[in-house]
Design a protein around this motif. Structure first.
Motif, mmCIF file in Angstrom:
data_model
loop_
_atom_site.group_PDB
_atom_site.id
_atom_site.type_symbol
_atom_site.label_atom_id
_atom_site.label_comp_id
_atom_site.label_asym_id
_atom_site.label_seq_id
_atom_site.Cartn_x
_atom_site.Cartn_y
_atom_site.Cartn_z
ATOM 1 N N ASN A 147 -7.644 -24.737 3.729
ATOM 2 C CA ASN A 147 -6.550 -25.559 4.905
ATOM 3 C C ASN A 147 -6.211 -25.281 5.587
ATOM 4 O O ASN A 147 -6.659 -24.422 7.223
ATOM 5 C CB ASN A 147 -5.555 -25.475 3.400
ATOM 6 C CG ASN A 147 -5.024 -26.443 4.013
ATOM 7 O OD1 ASN A 147 -5.164 -28.024 4.135
ATOM 8 N ND2 ASN A 147 -3.080 -26.624 3.408
ATOM 9 N N LYS A 148 -5.846 -26.448 6.583
ATOM 10 C CA LYS A 148 -4.852 -27.028 8.201
ATOM 11 C C LYS A 148 -6.362 -26.604 8.721
ATOM 12 O O LYS A 148 -6.071 -25.800 9.609
ATOM 13 C CB LYS A 148 -4.180 -25.924 7.732
ATOM 14 C CG LYS A 148 -3.316 -25.866 6.957
ATOM 15 C CD LYS A 148 -2.206 -24.402 7.329
ATOM 16 C CE LYS A 148 -0.857 -24.222 6.869
ATOM 17 N NZ LYS A 148 0.031 -23.480 6.441
ATOM 18 N N ASP A 150 -7.220 -29.055 10.616
ATOM 19 C CA ASP A 150 -6.796 -30.104 11.654
ATOM 20 C C ASP A 150 -5.923 -29.222 13.002
ATOM 21 O O ASP A 150 -5.521 -29.714 14.233
ATOM 22 C CB ASP A 150 -5.470 -30.804 11.075
ATOM 23 C CG ASP A 150 -4.610 -30.429 10.276
ATOM 24 O OD1 ASP A 150 -3.164 -29.930 11.142
ATOM 25 O OD2 ASP A 150 -4.742 -29.724 9.330
ATOM 26 N N LEU A 151 -5.994 -27.992 12.290
ATOM 27 C CA LEU A 151 -5.642 -27.420 13.905
ATOM 28 C C LEU A 151 -6.586 -26.542 14.509
ATOM 29 O O LEU A 151 -8.258 -26.310 14.234
ATOM 30 C CB LEU A 151 -4.544 -25.488 13.280
ATOM 31 C CG LEU A 151 -3.209 -25.607 12.024
ATOM 32 C CD1 LEU A 151 -2.792 -24.737 11.723
ATOM 33 C CD2 LEU A 151 -2.344 -27.017 13.091
ATOM 34 N N SER A 174 -7.690 -30.524 5.475
ATOM 35 C CA SER A 174 -6.215 -30.690 5.838
ATOM 36 C C SER A 174 -5.908 -30.967 4.764
ATOM 37 O O SER A 174 -6.393 -32.676 4.192
ATOM 38 C CB SER A 174 -6.751 -31.281 7.238
ATOM 39 O OG SER A 174 -5.314 -30.980 7.360
ATOM 40 N N ALA A 175 -4.720 -31.233 4.265
ATOM 41 C CA ALA A 175 -3.784 -31.580 3.416
ATOM 42 C C ALA A 175 -3.015 -32.088 3.909
ATOM 43 O O ALA A 175 -2.581 -33.534 4.101
ATOM 44 C CB ALA A 175 -2.282 -30.874 2.669
ATOM 45 N N VAL A 202 0.044 -21.515 2.978
ATOM 46 C CA VAL A 202 -1.245 -21.453 2.780
ATOM 47 C C VAL A 202 -1.446 -23.194 2.951
ATOM 48 O O VAL A 202 -2.653 -23.666 2.899
ATOM 49 C CB VAL A 202 -2.120 -20.556 1.863
ATOM 50 C CG1 VAL A 202 -2.326 -19.920 2.305
ATOM 51 C CG2 VAL A 202 -2.191 -20.983 0.963
ATOM 52 N N GLY A 203 0.076 -23.831 2.277
ATOM 53 C CA GLY A 203 -0.540 -24.928 2.109
ATOM 54 C C GLY A 203 -0.950 -25.376 0.278
ATOM 55 O O GLY A 203 -1.637 -27.033 -0.229
ATOM 56 N N LYS A 204 -0.121 -24.867 -1.135
ATOM 57 C CA LYS A 204 -1.271 -24.830 -2.103
ATOM 58 C C LYS A 204 0.000 -26.284 -2.551
ATOM 59 O O LYS A 204 -0.769 -27.038 -3.043
ATOM 60 C CB LYS A 204 -0.246 -23.681 -2.732
ATOM 61 C CG LYS A 204 -1.657 -22.735 -2.351
ATOM 62 C CD LYS A 204 -0.956 -21.770 -3.613
ATOM 63 C CE LYS A 204 0.516 -21.186 -3.357
ATOM 64 N NZ LYS A 204 0.815 -20.530 -1.777
ATOM 65 N N GLY A 220 7.911 -27.833 2.536
ATOM 66 C CA GLY A 220 8.560 -28.501 4.178
ATOM 67 C C GLY A 220 6.980 -29.482 5.512
ATOM 68 O O GLY A 220 6.359 -28.857 5.016
ATOM 69 N N ILE A 222 5.941 -30.139 8.934
ATOM 70 C CA ILE A 222 5.350 -29.825 9.712
ATOM 71 C C ILE A 222 4.855 -29.705 10.717
ATOM 72 O O ILE A 222 6.622 -30.970 11.129
ATOM 73 C CB ILE A 222 3.847 -30.058 10.189
ATOM 74 C CG1 ILE A 222 2.682 -29.750 8.369
ATOM 75 C CG2 ILE A 222 3.052 -29.441 10.686
ATOM 76 C CD1 ILE A 222 1.537 -31.410 8.534
ATOM 77 N N THR A 233 7.331 -22.626 -1.312
ATOM 78 C CA THR A 233 7.536 -22.660 -2.848
ATOM 79 C C THR A 233 7.922 -21.651 -3.371
ATOM 80 O O THR A 233 8.386 -20.037 -3.017
ATOM 81 C CB THR A 233 5.634 -22.523 -3.504
ATOM 82 O OG1 THR A 233 5.028 -22.885 -2.895
ATOM 83 C CG2 THR A 233 5.228 -22.208 -5.224
#
Ligand code: GDP
Length: 351
Positions: A147-148, A150-151, A174-175, A202-204, A220, A222, A233
């Motif tokens: 995930n992520k 986009d970074l 990417s979420a 991690v973005g679950k 939260g 970004i 979580t």
């Protein structure tokens, strides 16, 4: 599809009802386990349930209801009393933290595990392999996400990502930007149960939220400044997604210790190594110094890296250690009960 099927009910569970007089009972699936009760989803809603006294005091910890379990309960209005925990199709377990050799069940009746790592916190190949071994031991199919995406990606990260993609079929997503989310969603099937595994942050929750707008998971925002997310979580729960997939989100499932319910298993979870091991000259090859060992040969000619081989051997040793420790404990238990029996025979009375 009726409500129970939507919650994951299948012939497997149906057949376990054969020997139970369940006419007055309600069937439900545990969505959350609290300290003294659990929340059970059933055909007409959800209910706070407590364990019947005989189960509360008569069951081992791992036999008590876990998230994902199917249970039968008697409905007393505000409260349900659980009288049966139905046999589990699968369960996800890990070694308890610390030196104690014991298995801890995290969630049950899972078809797939969605294993999430992310660029921001860092990709960790060893952790991934460890998780895959454990999932293999538990008979749970993995879906691996990075995930992520986009970074910014560093060259080192790019290299690990390529390895994870080519070797384990990991999917970059990417979420935040929704990249590849449709692809993941197409892998989530109605009536099947999915567990999310991955370190906090991690973005679950973000991925689940992206699938399921009405989900009440808290995520939260970004932080634009740092790209660092808050770790949000807090509780373990079971959700039915809009597309029918059932998701169990387990927080803080950072790393598994190995437990092997199948200690003799020669499979390792390592892509390629299992196939090679099958062709070793000796069936009980330990892959350390035997003639005709295909694994050692692959290390020699560079098809398997030294690091991967070391990790493979380390995980095997860990599984052996677990297996022999549980064997030891069982033996000690047997010896003790023999001693007690003999003492009783000899007329010993506790004072
Ligand atoms: P969980 O603890 O695994 O459930 O992680 P969360 O879903 O709560 O996400 C942790 C943080 O990472 C939050 O601030 C999210 O907004 C952020 N985050 C999640 N997915 C992405 C993504 O694809 N890209 C970026 N840049 N941040 C993300």
């Amino acid at each position: 599809m009726n409500t129970l099927n939507k919650l994951g009910w299948s012939d497997f569970f149906e057949s376990s009802l054969n020997n139970i007089d369940h006419q007055k009972m309600t069937i439900g699936r545990v969505s959350t386990v609290n300290k003294s009760n659990c929340i059970v989803i059933h055909e007409s809603g959800s209910k706070t349930c407590e364990l019947a006294g005989n189960l509360l005091f008569g069951m081992e910890e791992n036999e008590k209801p876990k998230t994902g379990d199917w249970v039968l309960f008697l409905d007393y209005g505000d409260l349900g009393i659980i009288s049966h925990v139905l046999p589990r199709k699968t369960y996800l377990s890990r070694k308890k933290a610390g030196k104690e050799i014991a298995e801890q069940i995290i969630a049950t009746n899972i078809d797939y595990a969605i294993v999430v790592q992310c660029l921001e916190i860092g990709l960790n190949l060893r952790r991934l392999e460890r998780t895959l071994v454990q999932l293999q031991n538990c008979n749970i199919e993995p879906i691996i996400l990075i995930n992520k995406i986009d970074l910014q990606i560093t060259p080192d990260q790019r290299e690990i990502m390529n390895f994870m993609e080519n070797t384990y079929g990991a999917i970059p997503i990417s979420a935040a930007s929704q990249f590849n989310l449709k692809l993941i969603q197409s892998k989530i099937h109605s009536g099947k149960s999915y567990v999310f595994i991955g370190a906090s942050g991690v973005g679950k929750s973000s991925i689940i939220n992206a699938f399921h707008k009405e989900s009440d998971l808290k995520t939260g925002a970004i932080s634009q400044a740092t790209n660092k997310g808050a770790h949000t979580t807090t509780s373990r729960e079971l959700y039915v997604l809009n597309n029918g997939g059932i998701v169990i989100d387990t927080p803080g499932t950072r790393e598994f210790g190995l437990t092997s319910s199948n200690a003799e298993s020669s499979t390792s979870g390592f892509h390629g190594i299992d196939d090679l091991a099958k062709d070793c000259k000796f069936q009980n090859c330990t892959h350390t110094n035997e003639r005709g060992c295909k694994v050692l040969k692959a290390v020699e000619n560079g098809h398997i890296s030294d690091e991967e081989y070391e990790n493979f051997m380390r995980l095997n040793r860990e599984m052996e250690h677990y297996a022999s420790s549980t064997q030891d404990r069982k033996q000690k238990g047997k010896n003790l009960s023999k001693i007690i029996k003999n003492m009783k025979k000899l007329g010993y009375k506790s004072r």
